[in-house]
Design an enzyme around this catalytic site. Sequence first.
Site, PDB file in Angstrom:
ATOM      1  N   CYS A  83      38.463  29.886  38.384  1.00 52.79           N
ATOM      2  CA  CYS A  83      39.578  31.163  37.051  1.00 52.79           C
ATOM      3  C   CYS A  83      39.867  29.984  36.088  1.00 52.79           C
ATOM      4  CB  CYS A  83      40.632  30.251  38.465  1.00 52.79           C
ATOM      5  SG  CYS A  83      42.559  31.351  37.358  1.00 52.79           S
ATOM      6  N   HIS A 193      38.682  33.061  42.986  1.00 56.73           N
ATOM      7  CA  HIS A 193      39.186  32.102  44.210  1.00 56.73           C
ATOM      8  C   HIS A 193      38.199  31.847  44.991  1.00 56.73           C
ATOM      9  CE1 HIS A 193      42.187  30.286  41.921  1.00 56.73           C
ATOM     10  NE2 HIS A 193      43.113  31.267  41.495  1.00 56.73           N
ATOM     11  N   GLU A 195      37.970  29.674  47.178  1.00 55.29           N
ATOM     12  CA  GLU A 195      38.990  28.802  48.116  1.00 55.29           C
ATOM     13  C   GLU A 195      39.936  29.673  48.955  1.00 55.29           C
ATOM     14  OE1 GLU A 195      41.318  28.795  44.949  1.00 55.29           O
ATOM     15  OE2 GLU A 195      39.252  28.458  45.090  1.00 55.29           O
TER      16      GLU A 195
END
Length: 215
Positions: A83, A193, A195
């Site tokens: 990001c 992202h 995650e």
Amino acid sequence: MMIDIAVVDYGMGNLRSVSKALEHVAPNKNVAVTSSAKEILDAERVVFPGQGAMPDCMRELESRGLRDAIVQSAASKPFLGICIGLQLLFQHSEEGDANGLGILAGKVKRFASDAMYDAEGSKLKVPHMGWNQVYQKQDHPMWKDIPDGERFYYVHSYYVQPDDESLVAGVTEYPKAFTGAIAHNNIFAVQFHPEKSQHAGLQLLSNFVQWNGKS
């Protein structure tokens, strides 16, 4: 204990989800969230995440004395930007008219919200938020076992525009193609992202843990 994977903490964003995802895919590795320049430099590999505005991120990096550690790590070991951690690698951002780290040549631009329409003519919102497909532009070890066109989770209003198109490792359409991932030597960085991207994101992080820093 030697840190295998350093997750850089410069006060911008919730890093627990990143470290937990890395711990999940690499249970035998020592994953540490750290704001220590020495620990970052000593780590085997570095993850550079972040959320927030570019000027704030740069100010925090400078005030915590982490700029040189990031620059050196990005030149010497497997390095994953996430990001804002992607955007900070470039020279300049339209967000706050801020300079980045200048590791890579290019700029960070804002989505032109007054000209964002999908194929049906519906207006698209800024920030770009939610799941979207990533189309791979080069063969790279970080894409191992990830199908072309796989969906990842995005939250952003700005995107990178590298001077060198050969850096682009993946693109996403919103509505035009923008850079979703870049690759340069030992650096791989993504706008999305991992995650928050379920199986595909965990696969990308797993690939990073095994990657030797070469394309």
